[in-house]
Motif scaffolding. Structure first.
Motif, PDB file in Angstrom:
ATOM      1  N   THR A  23      -5.024  -8.114  14.192  1.00 35.92           N
ATOM      2  CA  THR A  23      -4.007  -7.253  13.864  1.00 35.92           C
ATOM      3  C   THR A  23      -4.257  -6.095  14.455  1.00 35.92           C
ATOM      4  OG1 THR A  23      -3.779  -8.677  11.868  1.00 35.92           O
ATOM      5  CG2 THR A  23      -2.712  -6.399  11.838  1.00 35.92           C
ATOM      6  N   MET A  27      -1.501  -4.002  16.476  1.00 39.52           N
ATOM      7  CA  MET A  27      -1.345  -2.433  15.981  1.00 39.52           C
ATOM      8  C   MET A  27      -1.259  -1.627  17.285  1.00 39.52           C
ATOM      9  SD  MET A  27      -2.573  -0.055  12.611  1.00 39.52           S
ATOM     10  CE  MET A  27      -1.902  -1.351  11.760  1.00 39.52           C
ATOM     11  N   LYS A  54       0.590   4.529   3.996  1.00 45.48           N
ATOM     12  CA  LYS A  54      -0.829   3.679   3.583  1.00 45.48           C
ATOM     13  C   LYS A  54      -0.941   2.674   4.250  1.00 45.48           C
ATOM     14  CE  LYS A  54      -0.465   4.430  -0.911  1.00 45.48           C
ATOM     15  NZ  LYS A  54      -0.646   4.679  -2.397  1.00 45.48           N
ATOM     16  N   GLY A  55       0.254   1.856   4.666  1.00 50.09           N
ATOM     17  CA  GLY A  55       0.235   0.498   4.896  1.00 50.09           C
ATOM     18  C   GLY A  55       0.076   0.427   6.653  1.00 50.09           C
ATOM     19  N   ASN A  57       2.432   0.333   8.776  1.00 50.99           N
ATOM     20  CA  ASN A  57       3.578   0.901   9.449  1.00 50.99           C
ATOM     21  C   ASN A  57       3.010   2.137   9.897  1.00 50.99           C
ATOM     22  OD1 ASN A  57       6.507   2.788   8.862  1.00 50.99           O
ATOM     23  ND2 ASN A  57       6.610   0.776   9.994  1.00 50.99           N
ATOM     24  N   LYS A  85      -4.850   2.622   3.454  1.00 54.27           N
ATOM     25  CA  LYS A  85      -5.226   1.741   2.712  1.00 54.27           C
ATOM     26  C   LYS A  85      -5.492   0.464   3.325  1.00 54.27           C
ATOM     27  CE  LYS A  85      -3.627   0.946  -1.478  1.00 54.27           C
ATOM     28  NZ  LYS A  85      -2.601   0.952  -2.746  1.00 54.27           N
ATOM     29  N   ALA A 124       7.955  -2.662   2.489  1.00 54.92           N
ATOM     30  CA  ALA A 124       8.247  -1.466   1.567  1.00 54.92           C
ATOM     31  C   ALA A 124       8.976  -2.581   0.424  1.00 54.92           C
ATOM     32  CB  ALA A 124       9.644  -0.811   2.263  1.00 54.92           C
ATOM     33  N   ILE A 125       8.735  -2.100  -0.751  1.00 53.44           N
ATOM     34  CA  ILE A 125       9.470  -2.879  -1.891  1.00 53.44           C
ATOM     35  C   ILE A 125      10.281  -1.512  -2.726  1.00 53.44           C
ATOM     36  CG2 ILE A 125       8.858  -3.904  -4.357  1.00 53.44           C
ATOM     37  CD1 ILE A 125       6.120  -4.745  -2.935  1.00 53.44           C
ATOM     38  N   LEU A 126      11.322  -1.676  -2.652  1.00 56.77           N
ATOM     39  CA  LEU A 126      12.525  -0.693  -3.222  1.00 56.77           C
ATOM     40  C   LEU A 126      12.573  -0.730  -4.810  1.00 56.77           C
ATOM     41  CD1 LEU A 126      15.094  -0.689  -0.579  1.00 56.77           C
ATOM     42  CD2 LEU A 126      13.085   0.604  -0.635  1.00 56.77           C
ATOM     43  N   PRO A 127      12.614   0.251  -5.476  1.00 54.46           N
ATOM     44  CA  PRO A 127      13.164   1.503  -5.016  1.00 54.46           C
ATOM     45  C   PRO A 127      12.006   2.398  -4.687  1.00 54.46           C
ATOM     46  CG  PRO A 127      13.173   1.696  -7.382  1.00 54.46           C
ATOM     47  CD  PRO A 127      12.718   0.185  -7.011  1.00 54.46           C
ATOM     48  N   HIS A 176       8.615  -6.398  17.720  1.00 51.27           N
ATOM     49  CA  HIS A 176       8.539  -7.559  17.708  1.00 51.27           C
ATOM     50  C   HIS A 176       9.959  -8.200  17.920  1.00 51.27           C
ATOM     51  CE1 HIS A 176       7.438 -11.631  17.981  1.00 51.27           C
ATOM     52  NE2 HIS A 176       7.312 -11.959  16.640  1.00 51.27           N
TER      53      HIS A 176
HETATM   54  N1  LIG Z   1       3.915  -8.451  13.843  1.00 50.65           N
HETATM   55  C1  LIG Z   1       4.447  -7.203  13.780  1.00 50.65           C
HETATM   56  O1  LIG Z   1       5.418  -6.779  13.796  1.00 50.65           O
HETATM   57  C2  LIG Z   1       3.583  -6.228  13.366  1.00 50.65           C
HETATM   58  C3  LIG Z   1       3.738  -5.023  12.677  1.00 50.65           C
HETATM   59  N2  LIG Z   1       2.898  -4.272  12.271  1.00 50.65           N
HETATM   60  C4  LIG Z   1       3.548  -3.009  11.553  1.00 50.65           C
HETATM   61  O2  LIG Z   1       3.196  -3.187  10.003  1.00 50.65           O
HETATM   62  C5  LIG Z   1       4.129  -2.979   9.169  1.00 50.65           C
HETATM   63  C6  LIG Z   1       3.910  -3.876   7.796  1.00 50.65           C
HETATM   64  O3  LIG Z   1       2.617  -3.119   7.213  1.00 50.65           O
HETATM   65  P1  LIG Z   1       2.425  -3.476   5.908  1.00 50.65           P
HETATM   66  O4  LIG Z   1       2.681  -5.005   5.783  1.00 50.65           O
HETATM   67  O5  LIG Z   1       1.013  -2.866   5.393  1.00 50.65           O
HETATM   68  O6  LIG Z   1       3.618  -2.801   5.044  1.00 50.65           O
HETATM   69  P2  LIG Z   1       4.081  -1.340   5.122  1.00 50.65           P
HETATM   70  O7  LIG Z   1       5.548  -1.297   5.642  1.00 50.65           O
HETATM   71  O8  LIG Z   1       3.381  -0.356   5.684  1.00 50.65           O
HETATM   72  O9  LIG Z   1       4.089  -0.885   3.656  1.00 50.65           O
HETATM   73  C7  LIG Z   1       3.008  -1.253   2.772  1.00 50.65           C
HETATM   74  C8  LIG Z   1       2.705   0.177   2.171  1.00 50.65           C
HETATM   75  O10 LIG Z   1       3.841   0.754   1.496  1.00 50.65           O
HETATM   76  C9  LIG Z   1       3.660   1.165   0.077  1.00 50.65           C
HETATM   77  N3  LIG Z   1       5.047   1.011  -0.545  1.00 50.65           N
HETATM   78  C10 LIG Z   1       5.506  -0.125  -0.394  1.00 50.65           C
HETATM   79  N4  LIG Z   1       6.749   0.169  -1.324  1.00 50.65           N
HETATM   80  C11 LIG Z   1       6.675   1.394  -1.411  1.00 50.65           C
HETATM   81  C12 LIG Z   1       7.842   2.351  -2.139  1.00 50.65           C
HETATM   82  N5  LIG Z   1       8.844   1.981  -2.851  1.00 50.65           N
HETATM   83  N6  LIG Z   1       7.488   3.801  -2.420  1.00 50.65           N
HETATM   84  C13 LIG Z   1       6.270   4.020  -1.857  1.00 50.65           C
HETATM   85  N7  LIG Z   1       5.288   3.359  -1.155  1.00 50.65           N
HETATM   86  C14 LIG Z   1       5.625   2.183  -1.136  1.00 50.65           C
HETATM   87  C15 LIG Z   1       2.738   0.294  -0.414  1.00 50.65           C
HETATM   88  O11 LIG Z   1       1.806   1.003  -1.301  1.00 50.65           O
HETATM   89  P3  LIG Z   1       1.047   0.265  -2.541  1.00 50.65           P
HETATM   90  O12 LIG Z   1       1.981  -0.875  -2.950  1.00 50.65           O
HETATM   91  O13 LIG Z   1      -0.052  -0.783  -1.898  1.00 50.65           O
HETATM   92  O14 LIG Z   1       0.536   1.213  -3.299  1.00 50.65           O
HETATM   93  C16 LIG Z   1       1.570   0.162   0.983  1.00 50.65           C
HETATM   94  O15 LIG Z   1       0.782   1.264   0.848  1.00 50.65           O
HETATM   95  C17 LIG Z   1       5.476  -3.331   9.857  1.00 50.65           C
HETATM   96  O16 LIG Z   1       6.610  -2.914   9.494  1.00 50.65           O
HETATM   97  C18 LIG Z   1       4.820  -2.787  11.378  1.00 50.65           C
HETATM   98  O17 LIG Z   1       5.176  -1.305  11.509  1.00 50.65           O
HETATM   99  C19 LIG Z   1       1.980  -4.126  13.087  1.00 50.65           C
HETATM  100  O18 LIG Z   1       1.191  -2.587  12.900  1.00 50.65           O
HETATM  101  C20 LIG Z   1       1.192  -5.261  13.255  1.00 50.65           C
HETATM  102  C21 LIG Z   1       2.029  -6.295  13.781  1.00 50.65           C
END
Ligand SMILES: NC(=O)C1=CN([C@@H]2O[C@H](COP(=O)(O)OP(=O)(O)OC[C@H]3O[C@@H](n4cnc5c(N)ncnc54)[C@H](OP(=O)(O)O)[C@@H]3O)[C@@H](O)[C@H]2O)[C@@H](O)CC1
Ligand SMILES: [K+]
Length: 483
Positions: A23, A27, A54-55, A57, A85, A124-127, A176
């Protein structure tokens, strides 16, 4: 171009990891690809902000920040939700800092020309959490150009659901492949201009966009010794006293799109209107009951379409039931779109509902339909073993084998009475003119849209009428014919 749900993206990442592509590397590919894709839209005298979540993205944002810094752009990288994170995002942040680049504190008094939204992607998990809302409000007040990575923050990836504070991007660079929300509502209107950035993963998905190249590749040119019997003997059951035009539009589009022979079963009154518009067709004036009793066997029709300009009645339903047993391609439109079961035959059954009709079929609100067009159309097609064409912006074409396509041609000029009738006629012709059912259906939908695109290239979108298909089709079809 392929479409991936968030689950498919996660599975693709896991498979890549298993096969030795980490990964971390993905990235890196994402950040590098984003840099090359975004660069043409930037200039070095602009002040840029990258807001990372933090993820992963956010991780993509960190890699992009490094490439932009190395190229001499003035960029601030900030973490409005706190530092990364995930392991890979942390690793990339470590490398970024080792390169001598700083992480900034958010300064609400600083102004920016471009803001890159790397806050939330497919995870992302809404809201949206309250902590993010204040920051997004500030960002919106900035009036900067907004570039979202993968998906705009605040919209769902798999459905059309949108948070009330969602970011409306000017540009979105999806990694992708497309995410379903790119073609759903209201989410698609938050994407701005969309480009897909390749990150080096093999392309695999049941769903994709049907393109001009696909039409060119699958276009069937006629043999020099062709005769009318090769291109279908169609039966169009359409048009009524009140709606004669619907049959005229379907019939003229079918003839223009290449059907060999066409018979229209309609009323005497309607035929007096249809005849002068489409002198090539022949007429039948049977009741539905009479059609069931005799005509099919005598006439040897090879395909049929039913519904334009007809009211749904019990007799019509009996006729549809009868037609479904004839083992010929059958197109069901307008009055013939009803809740029923379908036989599992080898010939295609094609349904062409608009969102209102589909909402009645599924007993769901139009809002629910529009938010989940792809999933619902696919479920219906698979369960009922039919081809379902869900009309509207980004028409969804779902096949019984679980595959599906999005059509990106067409525009608001099609929002007018009669455009669906024209599509029914084109489908009838197309299904008889191409041995590949998928290509036949998709090409009809694609070219139907291209006609309206060609119109708005020259004229106002307000002025397009469905009888214009007839005059546009010759030129549009010619453009797809290989020499
Ligand atoms: N194959 C590909 O295409 C690849 C894609 N890649 C990329 O990875 C992305 C996906 O990454 P991901 O799985 O880490 O999730 P991501 O979107 O960063 O969100 C998780 C974070 O968001 C937070 N959070 C959630 N909801 C929230 C809210 N409502 N309000 C506020 N915070 C909220 C949540 O927080 P937590 O719940 O953990 O406290 C956690 O920290 C993808 O979109 C692409 O950009 C490449 O890098 C690799 C190959
Ligand atoms: K984002």
């Amino acid at each position: 171009m392929y479409i991936y749900t968030s689950e498919q993206i996660k599975a693709a990442d896991q498979l890549a990891e298993k096969r030795g592509m980490s990964t971390f590397s993905l990235m890196e590919n994402a950040g590098c690809g984003l840099y090359h894709a975004i660069c043409p839209y930037l200039s070095t005298n602009q002040k840029l902000l990258i807001a990372s979540g933090k993820g992963n993205n956010g991780g993509d944002g960190i890699v992009l920040a490094r490439y932009l810094k190395m190229a001499g752009f003035e960029v601030d990288l900030i973490f409005p939700l706190g530092e990364p994170k995930t392991g890979v995002a942390k690793q990339h942040l470590h490398y970024y800092e080792q390169c001598g680049f700083p992480v900034e504190e958010w300064n609400p008094n600083q102004t920016y020309d471009v803001i890159v939204d790397a806050l939330l992607g497919v995870g992302a998990i809404l809201p949206l959490q309250e902590s993010l809302v204040e920051w997004i409000k500030w960002m919106k007040s900035m009036k900067a150009t907004i570039i979202s990575i993968d998906v705009p923050t605040g919209i769902s990836s798999n459905s059309g659901v949108v948070d009330q504070n969602a970011i409306k991007a000017d540009y979105t660079f999806s990694l992708h492949g497309y995410k379903p929300s790119r073609f759903l509502f209201p989410s698609s209107h938050f994407y701005g201009q969309v480009e897909v950035v390749d990150i080096g993963l093999p392309q695999k998905s049941n769903w994709r966009v049907w393109t001009e190249k696909d039409v060119q590749k699958s276009w069937v040119k006629r043999e020099t010794n062709a005769h009318k019997g090769l291109f279908g003997t169609g039966l169009l059951i359409a048009g009524s006293h009140e709606m004669p035009g619907s049959a005229a539009l379907a019939a003229s589009s079918a003839m223009r799109f290449g059907i060999g022979k066409l018979t229209v079963n309609t009323t005497q009154h309607a035929s007096a209107i249809i005849g002068p518009i489409v002198p090539e067709v022949t007429f039948l004036y049977h009741t539905y009951e009479e059609l069931v009793r005799s005509e099919w066997k005598n006439r040897r029709f090879t395909c049929a379409a039913i519904g334009p300009g007809l009211d749904p009645t019990d007799d019509l339903e009996k006729l549809v039931t009868y037609l479904l047993k004839q083992n010929v391609p059958l197109i069901l439109d307008a009055g013939a779109i009803q809740s029923r079961s379908y036989p599992r035959g080898e010939k295609p059954i094609i349904l062409t509902p608009h969102p209102g009709e589909f909402s009645r079929l599924l007993q769901l609100s139009t809002k629910e339909i529009q938010e989940n067009r792809i999933e619902l159309a696919s479920e219906y097609a698979v369960t009922h073993h039919v081809i379902l064409i869900l009309k509207g912006e980004y028409t969804v074409i779902a096949f019984p084998d679980g595959t599906g396509y999005i059509n990106t041609t067409g525009n608001a000029s099609l929002a007018k009475g009669g455009s669906g009738d024209a599509l029914t006629g084109m489908l009838l012709a197309s299904i008889e003119g191409n041995d590949c059912v998928k290509a036949a259906v998709l090409n009809a939908v694609y070219i139907h849209g291209v006609c309206s695109d060609e119109w708005v290239r020259k004229y106002s979108e307000h002025t397009f009428v469905s009888s214009d298909f007839s005059s546009l089709l010759p030129m549009i079809c010619k453009s797809f014919e290989k020499e």
